[in-house]
Each structure stands twice: as structure tokens, then as C-alpha cells.
Enzyme design. Structure first.
Site, PDB file in Angstrom:
ATOM      1  N   HIS A   1      39.316  14.480 -21.218  1.00 56.79           N
ATOM      2  CA  HIS A   1      40.709  14.207 -20.860  1.00 56.79           C
ATOM      3  C   HIS A   1      40.781  13.068 -19.852  1.00 56.79           C
ATOM      4  O   HIS A   1      41.777  12.356 -19.774  1.00 56.79           O
ATOM      5  CB  HIS A   1      41.379  15.472 -20.304  1.00 56.79           C
TER       6      HIS A   1
ATOM      7  N   LYS B   1      27.364  18.163 -17.583  1.00 53.24           N
ATOM      8  CA  LYS B   1      26.190  18.684 -16.875  1.00 53.24           C
ATOM      9  C   LYS B   1      24.970  18.443 -17.741  1.00 53.24           C
ATOM     10  O   LYS B   1      25.058  18.420 -18.981  1.00 53.24           O
ATOM     11  CB  LYS B   1      26.321  20.189 -16.594  1.00 53.24           C
TER      12      LYS B   1
ATOM     13  N   SER C   1      24.600  14.691   2.180  1.00 51.17           N
ATOM     14  CA  SER C   1      25.152  15.862   2.869  1.00 51.17           C
ATOM     15  C   SER C   1      26.515  16.280   2.336  1.00 51.17           C
ATOM     16  O   SER C   1      27.106  17.243   2.836  1.00 51.17           O
ATOM     17  CB  SER C   1      25.279  15.564   4.373  1.00 51.17           C
TER      18      SER C   1
ATOM     19  N   THR D   1      27.896  17.804  -0.367  1.00 48.54           N
ATOM     20  CA  THR D   1      28.231  19.140  -0.854  1.00 48.54           C
ATOM     21  C   THR D   1      28.265  20.144   0.288  1.00 48.54           C
ATOM     22  O   THR D   1      29.197  20.952   0.407  1.00 48.54           O
ATOM     23  CB  THR D   1      27.235  19.590  -1.935  1.00 48.54           C
TER      24      THR D   1
ATOM     25  N   SER E   1      30.649  11.539  -4.815  1.00 50.41           N
ATOM     26  CA  SER E   1      30.141  10.805  -5.978  1.00 50.41           C
ATOM     27  C   SER E   1      31.217   9.882  -6.533  1.00 50.41           C
ATOM     28  O   SER E   1      30.939   8.758  -6.971  1.00 50.41           O
ATOM     29  CB  SER E   1      29.677  11.777  -7.068  1.00 50.41           C
TER      30      SER E   1
END
Length: 535
Positions: free
Chosen positions: A122, A163, A250, A252, A418
Site C-alpha cells: 500500500h 521481513k 540505539s 529501538t 530507519s
């Protein structure tokens, strides 16, 4: 018709407002009637959470007015369109499974199994990490890709979910072998159009880091991406000197910290679980002292919370007086393990069930199950890992007045930063570079203006001395400052959206359903705005 639908759902929600009852079994949750409901697969978990929120999303979409200029349609047609679009949002769009040989250092050949799943297109590119683990399988990869779609949506990152994974145990391979495997997997992805700055952008995950991402970027740049000025935007989590961004490692853990802080600083949610608002003085236990667990520990520690337990594969540490995360990090780097750390004692106790204020599962999925959920004493369960709590376990936790802050929101800090790195690569300029000097001069001019105004008014010299904090910021925002500020803002804004949704439907402590409602509606709106039609 709209009124009947609204009233029926309102009655169902209102009946839960006095005493929270989990909605999973009442609103179409897939796992409620499944024989696997006690021990679902990871994919079943994600599908079940999706279905649990679906009835609320359908209600919201059916009852809210269409945007101006939208072509009117019959109620039944609108109902079918909404249902059809939500059906499309559920399964993975594309799944790639590859097998390739690699020559080991001893001369032997070994077949390597790799996967990449793209859940949703999407928004493009797709986004999601690549993990190296002997537990990787196609179910896990598809589930994580599904989770990534809604994780991106809940924090307003314009990516589809993806993923990937390679079924190996990294510690059993040399650096040369790992590089061969990584580069060959990149070529396999490129051949099938499963990687590219506008197609699919991997990132680090369990068992991977900056080194693997630099191999991926280089391999893509030398093959399918040759001649493409944006080639290094094919992957994030790279070293800074190869186009990475300050603060990504760092990210996350920092996002987990901000997410916990947003909910525990809320008087409403702190009161729900019997805590005073704020992190100061709170005790916490972390499962997994990898990248996420380590940085979560560090930021919680700096905010005044006290780490009393750390769980790792090779043992558990406990110290009621507190464990210093920096000292433990240094010890682990020197010794390769937390075993023998002098700042705490090793214990055989299952620290998931130990007394504490905040429990941070930051290891693997399905760690909190129906077996141990009744024994968990922590008041807040902060999901630093993906899928650490099964649906049946979550129902028990919520019934026991525990606040589960879901992975969908809590560990979205990595994909947020990211996104910043990807923007930096596409724009070909680091954040702050164009404005640093201007901001510095503007700040000094501001001080000079204040001093001049005061001296003109009082007819005497009045020196202005900037505070220590102002001096540290007077030079303008660095790339790291901008990344940290953007991440904190993102986590705060998303938390408020989730809280408003939970309050609207009287969901009580069911934060996961609220997060899914928010994210699913955003994904649906993207389809609707693009004029998505069925053929």
C-alpha cells in the site's frame, strides 16, 4: 442502518467500561475458536490481533462520512468495499523462499535457506529487518512482515511491511562465511526484485548489524543497483561512513524507553495499574541484553528507574539494589557473557515472574504464555521484542490489571529512525548540515538583541550570559539531535493517538487493540485515497 450498527457496538463497548473484559473472544478473534488458541503460531497471533480490531475498524469506517467529492454509494456497496479492502490487508502479498550453496572454510558445501516476505504494497518501499537465526522459518517471517505493516502505520512511517531471515546460527560461521552468505542472499533478493531503494529496504534484526548491512549495500551497488545514485538507500542500519545515520543503533531501545515513559507518565494509565506517574524510582527487569535490551536499560536507568534483573540465554542476574547497565555492557563485551558479573548474583529464579514495576521482554516471541501469565507480578509489560505475549496470556494479564504496551507501537523506534536514514540517503545530505551555521548565528543574534533592548531601556550595560544548557544547543541541532528529537516526537504523538482510541471505545488496558485500530484505519485510508478497486 448506521444507527443500528453504532448502537449495537456502543452497547458492547459500554458493557465493558465498568469491569474490563477482553474482547478477543467476542468480536471475531480467530483464535477464540481455534484448537491452537492456547499455543498459536506467530502468524495466527498476528491474524488474531488483526481480527480482534477489525470489528471496531469496520464500525469506524462505516459510520464516518466520506470525504468531500467522494462518489456516493449504497450502504451495502460501501460495506462490501470496506470488508474487501480489510480482507486484502490481512495476508502477505509476496513470499520468497530461496536455497543456495555456500562453500565453508573447510571446503565442504552447505545449503542455506533464506526467506523474504512482503506483507503490503500500500506504500512503497517495503521495510523490515533481516535476521540470522536457526529458528527462522516461513511462518515467522510472514508474521513479522505483517506486524511491520501496522507498526509502520501506527508511527506514520510511509512504508509497507516486510521481513527476511536466513536459517543459520551466526556463531557457528566465520566472518568470511557470513559475508559469503550475506552477499549471495542479497543477489538472490535482487534477482527477484525483493530489494531496492524504491522496492524493499531491509534493516538489521536479530543476529545482524551494521556489518551485514554494509555487505548488503555493497553487493546491491555492484549488481542490480549499479549506476543507481540511490543504490545505498537499499538498506538501512549501515555504518555512518557508508550512509548510515547517528542514533540508529540505539533507536529501538530508545523508542522502547519513550513508549514506556509516555504511558507510565500518564496519570490515567499509572492509576490503572496502581503506580505513581513517572519513571523515577520504578524497578524493572529486562529479558534479553542484546541491542534492544541494552539500550532500553540505559535510557530507563538515566531516567531514574532501577534495573534489578537481567535475563539472558546463559543465565539470569539479580540485584535488588540495582544493576548498572554500562558496567554490565562493558563486562559482557570483555567476557562474551553476563555470567560472573560482579555487580549482581546469578539466580535460577524465573525473573519473568519476579516482583517489579516494569517487565521488558526484549528477546524472542511467545515468552509470556498461558502457563506463566498468571504468575507475572510486574504491573507494566513493555514489549521490546516482537510478539512476546500470546493472545491467551494477554487476556490473563489484562484481567489481572496489568498494562501491556504492545510491540506494534513500543518497538517502532527502529523503523522510525530507519526511515530517517532512508530519507538521508535519498536526499543525499545529512540532517542539519544546511542549517547548522545559520542556527548558531541566529542564536547569538537573539542574545545580542535581548542585551541591546535591555541596555536601551535601562541606559546601562547589562551583559547577557547564556545558561549551560543553552550553550550546548547554541551551535544548532546536530544530526543526532534531530534524530532523537524526531523519534521522541513520533513516539509521543503515536501514544496520544492510541490513548484517544482506547478511550473512545472504553478499551481499558487493551492497548494492543487500540494500536491495531489506529494503524489499520491508516492503511485502509491509503488504499481508499489511491482509488483501490477490485478486479
Amino acid at each position: 442502518m448506521f444507527g443500528v450498527l453504532r448502537n449495537s457496538l456502543t452497547r458492547a463497548v459500554s458493557s465493558r467500561s465498568s469491569k474490563y473484559v477482553p474482547v478477543f473472544e467476542n468480536l471475531g478473534g480467530k483464535l477464540s475458536t481455534s484448537s491452537d488458541s492456547q499455543d498459536p503460531s506467530f502468524t495466527q497471533m498476528c491474524e488474531g490481533f488483526f481480527e480482534n480490531a477489525r470489528s471496531y475498524v469496520e464500525h469506524r469506517l462505516l459510520t464516518k462520512p466520506d470525504p468531500p467529492g467522494y462518489r456516493p454509494e449504497k450502504f451495502e456497496d460501501k460495506k462490501h468495499r470496506i470488508k474487501g479492502t480489510l480482507d486484502v490487508m490481512k495476508p502477505c502479498a509476496d513470499v520468497l523462499s530461496v536455497v543456495f550453496p555456500v562453500k565453508r572454510d573447510n571446503g565442504a558445501f552447505e545449503l542455506i535457506q533464506g526467506y523474504r516476505a512482503q506483507h503490503s504494497h500500500h506504500r512503497t518501499p517495503c521495510k523490515g529487518g533481516i535476521r540470522y537465526s536457526d529458528d527462522v522459518d516461513i511462518d515467522e517471517v510472514q508474521a513479522l512482515a505483517t506486524l511491520m505493516t501496522f507498526k509502520c502505520a501506527v508511527v506514520d512511517v510511509p512504508f509497507g511491511g516486510a521481513k527476511g531471515g536466513i536459517k543459520i546460527k551466526p556463531s557457528q560461521y566465520s566472518q568470511v562465511e557470513l559475508e559469503k552468505i550475506t552477499r549471495r542472499f542479497t543477489v538472490e533478493l535482487a534477482k527477484k526484485n525483493f530489494i531496492g531503494p524504491g522496492l524493499d529496504v531491509p534493516a538489521p534484526d536479530m543476529g545482524t548489524g551494521e556489518k551485514e548491512m554494509s555487505w548488503i549495500a555493497d553487493s546491491f551497488d555492484m549488481t542490480l543497483g549499479y549506476g543507481n545514485m540511490n543504490a545505498y538507500g537499499c538498506v538501512t542500519g549501515k555504518p555512518v561512513h557508508l550512509g548510515g545515520i547517528h542514533g540508529r543503533i540505539s533507536a529501538t531501545g530508545r523508542g522502547v524507553f519513550h513508549g514506556i515513559d509516555n504511558f507510565i507518565s500518564s496519570e490515567k494509565y499509572a492509576k490503572f495499574v496502581g503506580l505513581e506517574p513517572g519513571l523515577t524510582g520504578k524497578t524493572f527487569i529486562v529479558q534479553g541484553f542484546g541491542n534492544v535490551g541494552l539500550h532500553t536499560c540505559r535510557y530507563l536507568h538515566r531516567a531514574g528507574a532501577r534495573c534489578i534483573g537481567v535475563m539472558e540465554r546463559d543465565g539470569n542476574l539479580y540485584n535488588e539494589d540495582g544493576i548498572d547497565p554500562k558496567e554490565l555492557e562493558d563486562y559482557k563485551l570483555d567476557n562474551g557473557s553476563i555470567k560472573g558479573f560482579p555487580g549482581a548474583k546469578m539466580t535460577e529464579e524465573n525473573l519473568l515472574e519476579a516482583e517489579c514495576d516494569i517487565l521488558v521482554p526484549a528477546a524472542n516471541e511467545k515468552q509470556i504464555t498461558i502457563k506463566n501469565a498468571p504468575n507475572i507480578k510486574a504491573k507494566v509489560i513493555a514489549e521490546g521484542a516482537n510478539g512476546p505475549t500470546t493472545p491467551a496470556a494477554e487476556r490473563i494479564l489484562i484481567e489481572n490489571k496489568k498494562l501491556v504496551i504492545p510491540d506494534l507501537y513500543l518497538n517502532a523506534g527502529g523503523v522510525t529512525v530507519s526511515y530517517f536514514e532512508w530519507l538521508k540517503n535519498i536526499n543525499h545530505v545529512s540532517f542539519g548540515r544546511l542549517t547548522w551555521k545559520y542556527e548558531k548565528e541566529a542564536n547569538f543574534n537573539l542574545l545580542a538583541s535581548v542585551q541591546e533592548s535591555l541596555e536601551n531601556h535601562f541606559k546601562q550595560r547589562i551583559p547577557i550570559h547564556p545558561s549551560t544548557e543553552f550553550l550546548t544547543k547554541i551551535a544548532g541541532a546536530s544530526e543526532r539531535d534531530i534524530v532523537h528529537s524526531g523519534l521522541e516526537f513520533t513516539m509521543e504523538r503515536s501514544a496520544k493517538q492510541i490513548m484517544r482510541c482506547a478511550e473512545e471505545y472504553n478499551l481499558g488496558l487493551d492497548i494492543r487493540t487500540a494500536a491495531y485500530i489506529v494503524s489499520m484505519e491508516k492503511v485502509y485510508n491509503t488504499y481508499a485515497a489511491a482509488g483501490f478497486t477490485f478486479t
